[in-house]
Design a protein around this motif. Structure first.
Motif, PDB file in Angstrom:
ATOM      1  N   CYS A   1      -1.619 123.782  30.251  1.00 33.17           N
ATOM      2  CA  CYS A   1      -0.540 122.865  30.658  1.00 33.17           C
ATOM      3  C   CYS A   1      -0.689 121.528  29.936  1.00 33.17           C
ATOM      4  CB  CYS A   1      -0.559 122.654  32.169  1.00 33.17           C
ATOM      5  SG  CYS A   1      -0.338 124.166  33.133  1.00 33.17           S
ATOM      6  N   ALA A   2      -1.908 121.017  29.899  1.00 33.87           N
ATOM      7  CA  ALA A   2      -2.163 119.750  29.209  1.00 33.87           C
ATOM      8  C   ALA A   2      -1.805 119.868  27.732  1.00 33.87           C
ATOM      9  CB  ALA A   2      -3.626 119.342  29.385  1.00 33.87           C
ATOM     10  N   GLN A   3      -2.147 120.993  27.123  1.00 32.53           N
ATOM     11  CA  GLN A   3      -1.838 121.187  25.705  1.00 32.53           C
ATOM     12  C   GLN A   3      -0.334 121.219  25.464  1.00 32.53           C
ATOM     13  OE1 GLN A   3      -3.631 120.848  23.108  1.00 32.53           O
ATOM     14  NE2 GLN A   3      -2.023 121.411  21.674  1.00 32.53           N
ATOM     15  N   SER A   4       0.424 121.816  26.378  1.00 29.89           N
ATOM     16  CA  SER A   4       1.878 121.859  26.186  1.00 29.89           C
ATOM     17  C   SER A   4       2.474 120.458  26.239  1.00 29.89           C
ATOM     18  CB  SER A   4       2.546 122.780  27.213  1.00 29.89           C
ATOM     19  OG  SER A   4       2.589 122.209  28.501  1.00 29.89           O
ATOM     20  N   VAL A   5       1.948 119.605  27.107  1.00 31.02           N
ATOM     21  CA  VAL A   5       2.431 118.218  27.173  1.00 31.02           C
ATOM     22  C   VAL A   5       2.084 117.494  25.879  1.00 31.02           C
ATOM     23  CG1 VAL A   5       2.245 116.004  28.372  1.00 31.02           C
ATOM     24  CG2 VAL A   5       2.349 118.134  29.691  1.00 31.02           C
ATOM     25  N   ARG A   6       0.848 117.661  25.401  1.00 31.71           N
ATOM     26  CA  ARG A   6       0.434 117.024  24.143  1.00 31.71           C
ATOM     27  C   ARG A   6       1.316 117.476  22.985  1.00 31.71           C
ATOM     28  NH1 ARG A   6      -4.783 119.103  25.692  1.00 31.71           N
ATOM     29  NH2 ARG A   6      -5.854 117.539  26.931  1.00 31.71           N
ATOM     30  N   HIS A   7       1.547 118.783  22.917  1.00 34.87           N
ATOM     31  CA  HIS A   7       2.323 119.353  21.815  1.00 34.87           C
ATOM     32  C   HIS A   7       3.747 118.810  21.832  1.00 34.87           C
ATOM     33  CE1 HIS A   7       4.076 122.241  19.049  1.00 34.87           C
ATOM     34  NE2 HIS A   7       2.862 122.682  18.770  1.00 34.87           N
TER      35      HIS A   7
ATOM     36  N   LYS B   1      15.399 114.546  24.792  1.00 34.43           N
ATOM     37  CA  LYS B   1      14.319 114.161  25.701  1.00 34.43           C
ATOM     38  C   LYS B   1      13.562 115.413  26.087  1.00 34.43           C
ATOM     39  CE  LYS B   1      15.194 109.747  26.660  1.00 34.43           C
ATOM     40  NZ  LYS B   1      14.437 108.733  26.027  1.00 34.43           N
ATOM     41  N   VAL B   2      12.239 115.277  26.186  1.00 27.35           N
ATOM     42  CA  VAL B   2      11.402 116.348  26.698  1.00 27.35           C
ATOM     43  C   VAL B   2      10.989 115.955  28.110  1.00 27.35           C
ATOM     44  CG1 VAL B   2       9.272 117.656  26.440  1.00 27.35           C
ATOM     45  CG2 VAL B   2      10.573 116.984  24.406  1.00 27.35           C
ATOM     46  N   LEU B   3      11.352 116.794  29.077  1.00 28.06           N
ATOM     47  CA  LEU B   3      10.986 116.574  30.463  1.00 28.06           C
ATOM     48  C   LEU B   3       9.854 117.534  30.805  1.00 28.06           C
ATOM     49  CD1 LEU B   3      14.555 116.447  32.085  1.00 28.06           C
ATOM     50  CD2 LEU B   3      13.313 114.646  30.866  1.00 28.06           C
ATOM     51  N   CYS B   4       8.706 116.999  31.162  1.00 32.85           N
ATOM     52  CA  CYS B   4       7.548 117.810  31.536  1.00 32.85           C
ATOM     53  C   CYS B   4       7.503 117.855  33.057  1.00 32.85           C
ATOM     54  CB  CYS B   4       6.273 117.216  30.960  1.00 32.85           C
ATOM     55  SG  CYS B   4       6.217 117.306  29.159  1.00 32.85           S
ATOM     56  N   ILE B   5       7.661 119.049  33.614  1.00 31.23           N
ATOM     57  CA  ILE B   5       7.891 119.205  35.050  1.00 31.23           C
ATOM     58  C   ILE B   5       6.821 120.099  35.671  1.00 31.23           C
ATOM     59  CG2 ILE B   5       9.544 119.963  36.804  1.00 31.23           C
ATOM     60  CD1 ILE B   5      11.745 119.599  34.586  1.00 31.23           C
TER      61      ILE B   5
ATOM     62  N   GLU C   1       3.385 109.161  25.484  1.00 28.79           N
ATOM     63  CA  GLU C   1       4.451 108.172  25.616  1.00 28.79           C
ATOM     64  C   GLU C   1       5.840 108.700  25.280  1.00 28.79           C
ATOM     65  OE1 GLU C   1       3.233 105.047  22.975  1.00 28.79           O
ATOM     66  OE2 GLU C   1       1.705 104.309  24.365  1.00 28.79           O
ATOM     67  N   ASN C   2       5.937 109.902  24.714  1.00 32.14           N
ATOM     68  CA  ASN C   2       7.221 110.381  24.204  1.00 32.14           C
ATOM     69  C   ASN C   2       7.906 111.419  25.078  1.00 32.14           C
ATOM     70  OD1 ASN C   2       6.940 108.771  21.864  1.00 32.14           O
ATOM     71  ND2 ASN C   2       5.578 110.300  20.989  1.00 32.14           N
ATOM     72  N   VAL C   3       7.317 111.737  26.226  1.00 31.47           N
ATOM     73  CA  VAL C   3       7.923 112.695  27.146  1.00 31.47           C
ATOM     74  C   VAL C   3       8.151 112.008  28.486  1.00 31.47           C
ATOM     75  CG1 VAL C   3       6.885 114.715  26.024  1.00 31.47           C
ATOM     76  CG2 VAL C   3       5.709 113.622  27.951  1.00 31.47           C
ATOM     77  N   VAL C   4       9.003 112.610  29.299  1.00 36.05           N
ATOM     78  CA  VAL C   4       9.265 112.117  30.647  1.00 36.05           C
ATOM     79  C   VAL C   4       8.569 113.070  31.618  1.00 36.05           C
ATOM     80  CG1 VAL C   4      11.047 111.597  32.357  1.00 36.05           C
ATOM     81  CG2 VAL C   4      11.497 111.181  29.917  1.00 36.05           C
ATOM     82  N   MET C   5       7.632 112.543  32.375  1.00 32.82           N
ATOM     83  CA  MET C   5       6.921 113.356  33.363  1.00 32.82           C
ATOM     84  C   MET C   5       7.684 113.310  34.679  1.00 32.82           C
ATOM     85  SD  MET C   5       4.276 114.479  31.671  1.00 32.82           S
ATOM     86  CE  MET C   5       3.107 115.087  32.871  1.00 32.82           C
TER      87      MET C   5
END
Length: 168
Positions: free
Chosen positions: A60-66, A78-82, A100-104
């Motif tokens: 999951c962490a890797q997908s957010v980083r990627h 926009k990339v929304l990480c949910i 900094e480039n995704v919306v959590m």
């Protein structure tokens, strides 16, 4: 219901992802500052919904980083990480990782997002968590790509999702 695996063992979701060509169901999720965000807040933008069980797991962490890396190069997207992680955990992770480039966003309050999108685990050790999925929406909120990752420990097909964005 999707039949997937969790560590090689069978697992199921409550339903199926929205169909390609359909309008994405609206949602209300919790942002890092505990305010709310809805689908309407992103009107006119292409969206990548990167959905996963918990930012505190390696995949999951890797997908957010990627997606954080990719998001900086995407126009009008926009990339929304949910997940169902508490916003405090999401914020801690983003701070530690320089994300900094995704919306959590979190579905911890009601679970309605996971239910409406058909991706909440209905059984297994991850029961009631969100399964690993990617849903891509065009600027009109139409679903143009979905991926329900078959084995929860596997990463999504980042390139397939990003390729669809070029034509969305």
């Amino acid at each position: 219901m999707a039949s997937i695996t969790l560590g090689g063992s069978p697992a199921s979701t409550l339903g199926n992802l929205p169909e390609i060509g359909s309008i994405a169901p609206d949602f209300t999720l919790t942002k890092l500052d505990l305010s709310e965000a809805s689908l309407a807040d992103f009107k006119g933008q292409k969206l990548v919904l990167n959905i996963f069980p918990s930012v505190d797991t390696g995949t999951c962490a890797q997908s957010v980083r990627h997606f954080n890396k990719d998001a900086s190069e995407l126009e009008n997207t926009k990339v929304l990480c949910i997940s169902k992680d508490l916003p405090f955990a999401q914020k801690r992770f983003c701070g530690a990782e320089g994300i900094e480039n995704v919306v959590m966003l979190s579905d911890f309050k009601t679970g309605k997002f996971g239910n409406d999108y058909g991706l909440t685990f209905s059984d297994s050790a991850f029961k009631n968590l969100l399964s690993r999925c990617v849903v891509v929406l065009d600027k009109n909120g139409k679903v143009v790509y979905t991926e329900q990752v078959a084995e929860t420990a596997d990463e999504p097909n980042y390139q397939a999702a990003l390729d669809v964005l070029k034509n969305a």
